[in-house]
Design an enzyme around this catalytic site. Sequence first.
Site, PDB file in Angstrom:
ATOM      1  N   GLY A 312       8.505   0.707   0.739  1.00 30.09           N
ATOM      2  CA  GLY A 312       7.071   0.988   0.626  1.00 30.09           C
ATOM      3  C   GLY A 312       6.391   0.747   1.956  1.00 30.09           C
ATOM      4  N   GLU A 313       5.127   0.362   1.890  1.00 28.61           N
ATOM      5  CA  GLU A 313       4.325   0.029   3.074  1.00 28.61           C
ATOM      6  C   GLU A 313       3.948   1.243   3.921  1.00 28.61           C
ATOM      7  OE1 GLU A 313       6.352  -2.821   5.517  1.00 28.61           O
ATOM      8  OE2 GLU A 313       6.576  -4.296   3.926  1.00 28.61           O
TER       9      GLU A 313
END
Length: 344
Positions: A312-313
């Site tokens: 993610g991120e």
Amino acid sequence: MPLNFVIPPLKSTLSAALQSKIDQKTKPLGSLGQLESLALQIGRCQNSLKPSLNKPCILIFAGDHGIVEAGVSAYPQAVTAQMIANFLAGGAAISVLARQHDIELLIVDAGVNADLNSHPKLIDVKIGKGTQNFLTDPAMTAEECGKALQAGADQVLRQHQGGCNCIGFGEMGIGNTSSAALLMHRLTGLSLVRCVGRGTGLNDRQLQHKVTILQRALNQHRGATEPLDVLATFGGFEVAMMVGAYLKAAELGMLILVDGFIAGTALLVASRLHPHVLDYCVFSHVSNEQGHQTLLHQFKAKALLDLELRLGEGSGIALAYPLVKSAVVFLNEMATFAEAGVDH
């Protein structure tokens, strides 16, 4: 609650000219593969034979989830706020990768269950300190969901007004793979087990517990079937903000870089509201999270990278950005057969 976005399909007026420009470059036809289709898409997005990437930006939307109380994550909820501090200090994976490729990185507090210290790169539009536990109640009210959609759209407009025409959305929120799995299941009709993954690294026993909890939540909210109802019932504040962000970016004609599973489920909601949002999207990578490959199939999309990521991120966006840049560079700078004096 629906916001009035106007998202037209991509203009086709320059399609033939763009394809001709690509075909006239000093290479066999089609030999640059996906870079060629990417260059065509970017040119169509910008309606230009000489597209450009200006002030690329990744917005990380962060929020907490009440469902964490049910033990669906291997990490405690406090990690959300701790990781935001890591982002802002420049120590996270996305911090390093964005810095490497000169991508602006901003963190948006959509609904973190903590009081965060002010920072130049932190945008506070907190709707609440985490969502409700959707085992018993909808994650958010219709009003809260509408506010989150608008806040996401507002952040994109702000970047666009500053000159950005290429944007991507990351997320941070312990428990948000549970939210994403239910959004995907309810909006696609695919079996729950195809949509649920290991998230932060659950073992087999923990994964089965997660599936059991999520099935209970589905049984509790059988009436939520329309996209915005599903979002309000099972989503997170950060997911809802991403939905509004996708829709606004497409309305503004921006090139949208799509990250992994959670970002993809936010896009799924957005696409059920306005299908043409997908015309503006470049899919950065195939996540290793269960269900993402299936989700890409729903979009009829081919991702640029397959690195077995599940972080993610916005990490996949930062890694794929150089390829996007290469597509623009070859279209604008590579010589044609005529210019180079090469027979073909």
